[in-house]
Every structure is written in structure tokens, then in C-alpha cells.
Design a protein around this motif. Structure first.
Motif, mmCIF file in Angstrom:
data_model
loop_
_atom_site.group_PDB
_atom_site.id
_atom_site.type_symbol
_atom_site.label_atom_id
_atom_site.label_comp_id
_atom_site.label_asym_id
_atom_site.label_seq_id
_atom_site.Cartn_x
_atom_site.Cartn_y
_atom_site.Cartn_z
ATOM 1 N N GLY A 173 0.815 -1.202 0.000
ATOM 2 C CA GLY A 173 0.000 0.000 0.000
ATOM 3 C C GLY A 173 0.851 1.255 0.000
ATOM 4 O O GLY A 173 0.392 2.323 0.377
ATOM 5 N N THR A 174 2.101 1.121 -0.411
ATOM 6 C CA THR A 174 3.030 2.240 -0.437
ATOM 7 C C THR A 174 3.493 2.476 -1.869
ATOM 8 O O THR A 174 3.155 1.725 -2.784
ATOM 9 C CB THR A 174 4.249 1.943 0.449
ATOM 10 O OG1 THR A 174 4.888 0.745 -0.017
ATOM 11 C CG2 THR A 174 3.825 1.732 1.898
ATOM 12 N N SER A 175 4.300 3.521 -2.068
ATOM 13 C CA SER A 175 4.814 3.828 -3.396
ATOM 14 C C SER A 175 5.794 2.750 -3.843
ATOM 15 O O SER A 175 6.391 2.047 -3.009
ATOM 16 C CB SER A 175 5.520 5.190 -3.375
ATOM 17 O OG SER A 175 6.705 5.100 -2.588
ATOM 18 N N PRO A 176 5.987 2.584 -5.168
ATOM 19 C CA PRO A 176 6.953 1.590 -5.663
ATOM 20 C C PRO A 176 8.349 1.813 -5.079
ATOM 21 O O PRO A 176 9.079 0.842 -4.817
ATOM 22 C CB PRO A 176 6.937 1.818 -7.180
ATOM 23 C CG PRO A 176 5.570 2.366 -7.457
ATOM 24 C CD PRO A 176 5.259 3.237 -6.268
ATOM 25 N N ARG A 177 8.718 3.065 -4.837
ATOM 26 C CA ARG A 177 10.048 3.368 -4.301
ATOM 27 C C ARG A 177 10.202 2.838 -2.878
ATOM 28 O O ARG A 177 11.205 2.191 -2.549
ATOM 29 C CB ARG A 177 10.261 4.892 -4.333
ATOM 30 C CG ARG A 177 11.630 5.345 -3.830
ATOM 31 C CD ARG A 177 11.870 6.795 -4.219
ATOM 32 N NE ARG A 177 13.019 7.353 -3.522
ATOM 33 C CZ ARG A 177 12.945 8.121 -2.436
ATOM 34 N NH1 ARG A 177 11.756 8.395 -1.924
ATOM 35 N NH2 ARG A 177 14.019 8.601 -1.859
ATOM 36 N N LEU A 178 9.208 3.098 -2.027
ATOM 37 C CA LEU A 178 9.264 2.606 -0.658
ATOM 38 C C LEU A 178 9.107 1.091 -0.624
ATOM 39 O O LEU A 178 9.766 0.404 0.164
ATOM 40 C CB LEU A 178 8.179 3.266 0.187
ATOM 41 C CG LEU A 178 8.063 2.775 1.640
ATOM 42 C CD1 LEU A 178 9.403 2.867 2.368
ATOM 43 C CD2 LEU A 178 7.002 3.574 2.391
ATOM 44 N N ASP A 179 8.244 0.568 -1.473
ATOM 45 C CA ASP A 179 8.052 -0.874 -1.552
ATOM 46 C C ASP A 179 9.368 -1.586 -1.857
ATOM 47 O O ASP A 179 9.718 -2.584 -1.222
ATOM 48 C CB ASP A 179 7.018 -1.196 -2.624
ATOM 49 C CG ASP A 179 6.735 -2.682 -2.741
ATOM 50 O OD1 ASP A 179 6.055 -3.223 -1.847
ATOM 51 O OD2 ASP A 179 7.214 -3.304 -3.702
ATOM 52 N N ALA A 180 10.127 -1.030 -2.801
ATOM 53 C CA ALA A 180 11.409 -1.619 -3.160
ATOM 54 C C ALA A 180 12.405 -1.522 -2.001
ATOM 55 O O ALA A 180 13.195 -2.444 -1.763
ATOM 56 C CB ALA A 180 11.975 -0.916 -4.400
ATOM 57 N N LYS A 181 12.358 -0.405 -1.270
ATOM 58 C CA LYS A 181 13.273 -0.226 -0.132
ATOM 59 C C LYS A 181 12.943 -1.217 0.990
ATOM 60 O O LYS A 181 13.860 -1.753 1.631
ATOM 61 C CB LYS A 181 13.175 1.205 0.376
ATOM 62 C CG LYS A 181 14.153 1.551 1.493
ATOM 63 C CD LYS A 181 15.611 1.356 1.063
ATOM 64 C CE LYS A 181 16.013 2.357 -0.001
ATOM 65 N NZ LYS A 181 17.471 2.265 -0.301
ATOM 66 N N LEU A 182 11.654 -1.469 1.223
ATOM 67 C CA LEU A 182 11.255 -2.439 2.232
ATOM 68 C C LEU A 182 11.797 -3.826 1.897
ATOM 69 O O LEU A 182 12.317 -4.540 2.765
ATOM 70 C CB LEU A 182 9.729 -2.493 2.351
ATOM 71 C CG LEU A 182 9.042 -1.276 2.971
ATOM 72 C CD1 LEU A 182 7.528 -1.387 2.830
ATOM 73 C CD2 LEU A 182 9.417 -1.128 4.438
ATOM 74 N N ARG A 183 11.713 -4.195 0.633
ATOM 75 C CA ARG A 183 12.207 -5.504 0.212
ATOM 76 C C ARG A 183 13.738 -5.564 0.290
ATOM 77 O O ARG A 183 14.310 -6.619 0.580
ATOM 78 C CB ARG A 183 11.717 -5.820 -1.197
ATOM 79 C CG ARG A 183 10.201 -5.981 -1.274
ATOM 80 C CD ARG A 183 9.719 -6.180 -2.704
ATOM 81 N NE ARG A 183 8.260 -6.144 -2.773
ATOM 82 C CZ ARG A 183 7.467 -7.198 -2.560
ATOM 83 N NH1 ARG A 183 8.008 -8.364 -2.264
ATOM 84 N NH2 ARG A 183 6.161 -7.085 -2.641
ATOM 85 N N GLU A 184 14.366 -4.425 0.042
ATOM 86 C CA GLU A 184 15.828 -4.376 0.137
ATOM 87 C C GLU A 184 16.279 -4.543 1.586
ATOM 88 O O GLU A 184 17.253 -5.263 1.870
ATOM 89 C CB GLU A 184 16.329 -3.037 -0.414
ATOM 90 C CG GLU A 184 17.839 -2.840 -0.265
ATOM 91 C CD GLU A 184 18.272 -1.436 -0.639
ATOM 92 O OE1 GLU A 184 19.324 -0.989 -0.122
ATOM 93 O OE2 GLU A 184 17.562 -0.774 -1.435
ATOM 94 N N TYR A 185 15.593 -3.899 2.505
ATOM 95 C CA TYR A 185 15.964 -3.934 3.921
ATOM 96 C C TYR A 185 15.529 -5.231 4.612
ATOM 97 O O TYR A 185 16.119 -5.643 5.607
ATOM 98 C CB TYR A 185 15.320 -2.762 4.673
ATOM 99 C CG TYR A 185 16.000 -1.433 4.467
ATOM 100 C CD1 TYR A 185 17.263 -1.343 3.880
ATOM 101 C CD2 TYR A 185 15.391 -0.243 4.885
ATOM 102 C CE1 TYR A 185 17.880 -0.121 3.711
ATOM 103 C CE2 TYR A 185 16.009 0.983 4.714
ATOM 104 C CZ TYR A 185 17.254 1.043 4.125
ATOM 105 O OH TYR A 185 17.865 2.256 3.962
ATOM 106 N N GLY A 186 14.459 -5.832 4.108
ATOM 107 C CA GLY A 186 13.840 -6.949 4.820
ATOM 108 C C GLY A 186 14.369 -8.323 4.461
ATOM 109 O O GLY A 186 15.113 -8.505 3.491
ATOM 110 N N ILE A 187 13.969 -9.290 5.277
ATOM 111 C CA ILE A 187 14.266 -10.699 5.052
ATOM 112 C C ILE A 187 12.934 -11.443 5.018
ATOM 113 O O ILE A 187 12.132 -11.340 5.941
ATOM 114 C CB ILE A 187 15.147 -11.271 6.177
ATOM 115 C CG1 ILE A 187 16.500 -10.547 6.205
ATOM 116 C CG2 ILE A 187 15.343 -12.776 6.002
ATOM 117 C CD1 ILE A 187 17.375 -10.979 7.374
ATOM 118 N N ILE A 188 12.713 -12.199 3.948
ATOM 119 C CA ILE A 188 11.462 -12.933 3.793
ATOM 120 C C ILE A 188 11.607 -14.331 4.399
ATOM 121 O O ILE A 188 12.574 -15.038 4.140
ATOM 122 C CB ILE A 188 11.071 -13.043 2.309
ATOM 123 C CG1 ILE A 188 10.780 -11.648 1.733
ATOM 124 C CG2 ILE A 188 9.843 -13.938 2.150
ATOM 125 C CD1 ILE A 188 10.473 -11.652 0.251
#
Length: 208
Positions: free
Chosen positions: A12-27
Motif C-alpha cells: 500500500g506504499t509507493s513503488p520506491r518505498l516498496d522496493a526499499k522495504l524488500r531491500e531492507y527486509g528478510i522474507i
């Protein structure tokens, strides 16, 4: 609940923030029943549900539990946000309701995201508002509704969330979710079956 939900494409966020979340996170992938967070544990990361769902509960000293809310795809646990940011231990227990895929964001990255992305703070406030309303519903139900009403409302809510009128659960689990005794739940379910609200089976309840 159904495990056929696809991983949410964004949060539910912008593509830019969405990409940053995936970069910072671990699935990580968890199975139904896996504990994500225990009471009194230090919070090292924030979970964001990608698929599946998480059940968040409050537990007392005797091990009794009461359900507070569910976390659905695209959502996170505001209790984890607040506890992690203030370096406090968890006040709740979080368990995978079904097979669930979660993106874990380290606490140190949460502070960075708040500084760099104003919309991340907006995301947190929206979650806070939603969880506050859900907790008010729990308080209202306990204070003003009879247990049979609470039980039927709870079954209907679970059916709506899972998009399935047949719930695979036990009387013991329902009792824990509602903070009451199994014998009480069994008696009320039998009454509901006689009244035509539900059909009971072995470890399953069908909403009619």
C-alpha cells in the motif's frame, strides 16, 4: 483460513518505498502454528505479512489467552512497532494462523525509513488507527455482549477473513481466543447447531 492467497504485490506504499522495504527486509515462510513473537521477548524486527495471516493474542500469567486481532497481507503489528522503537519487551504473542510468508524489517531500519520516507510514518499511523478500532471492538464485546453473541460474531468474522464458511478449528482453540472455558464453548456451539446457525463436525464448524 485459506492458504491460497497470493503474496501481496505491495504494501500500500509507493513503488520506491516498496522496493526499499524488500531491500531492507528478510522474507521467511512459516507454517500454521509457528510462534512469531512471544510475550516478554525483545523485539528485533517488525513483521509485515505478505501472504497468510497472523493471530495476535494477550496472555496472562496462567497461560490463558484472548484474541486481540488478525494481521492480514500488507499489514504489520503496531505493537511490534511501538515496542521495538522504545526497546521494550513484547506485550503480546503472535502466531501464524496459517502457512504465512512474512517480510521482517530490522528495528534499526525502521528508524531510517521514518526519517527518509514520510509515507512510512503515514503507513504506521493508519495501522495504529485500525488496530485501535479493533481493540475497542474487543473491549465492547467483552463489556456489553453475551458470550453466545461474541462466539457467533467471532465465527462469522473468521469465515469472512478466510472466505470459507467451514472453519477447521477446535472448541479448545475457540475458548482460548475468547478467553473462556472449552466446556462453555462446546455447550454454546451445540445450542447454535440446534438453532440452525452452524453445523458441527470433527474439528470443524460450518456457518449456515
Amino acid at each position: 483460513m485459506s492458504t491460497s492467497q497470493e503474496s501481496t504485490k505491495n504494501f500500500g506504499t509507493s513503488p520506491r518505498l516498496d522496493a526499499k522495504l524488500r531491500e531492507y527486509g528478510i522474507i521467511k515462510k512459516l507454517e500454521a502454528g509457528d510462534i512469531i513473537l512471544n510475550d516478554n521477548a525483545y523485539i528485533r524486527s517488525i513483521p509485515i505479512v505478505m501472504s497468510g495471516s497472523i493471530r495476535v493474542m494477550r496472555t496472562d500469567d496462567e497461560g490463558r489467552e484472548i484474541l486481540l486481532y488478525y494481521i492480514q497481507p500488507g499489514e504489520s503489528c503496531i505493537m511490534s512497532f511501538l515496542g521495538g522503537m522504545h526497546q521494550e519487551t513484547s506485550k503480546v504473542k503472535a502466531v501464524a494462523e496459517e502457512d504465512t510468508e512474512i517480510l521482517f524489517i530490522g528495528i534499526e531500519k525502521v528508524h531510517t525509513l521514518i526519517q527518509e520516507y514520510p509515507e512510512w510514518l503515514e503507513y504506521i499511523f493508519k495501522l495504529y488507527h485500525k488496530r485501535f478500532e479493533e481493540l475497542l471492538e474487543v473491549v465492547n464485546a467483552i463489556a456489553f455482549k453475551k458470550l453466545d453473541e461474541r462466539l457467533l460474531d467471532f465465527i462469522r468474522r473468521k469465515a469472512e477473513l478466510s472466505k470459507n464458511k467451514t472453519l477447521h478449528t477446535t472448541h479448545e482453540q475457540l475458548a482460548m481466543d475468547l478467553g473462556t472455558a472449552r466446556v462453555v464453548v462446546s455447550r454454546l456451539l451445540k445450542q447454535m447447531e440446534e438453532q440452525g446457525f452452524v453445523k458441527l463436525g470433527r474439528n470443524k464448524i460450518t456457518l449456515l
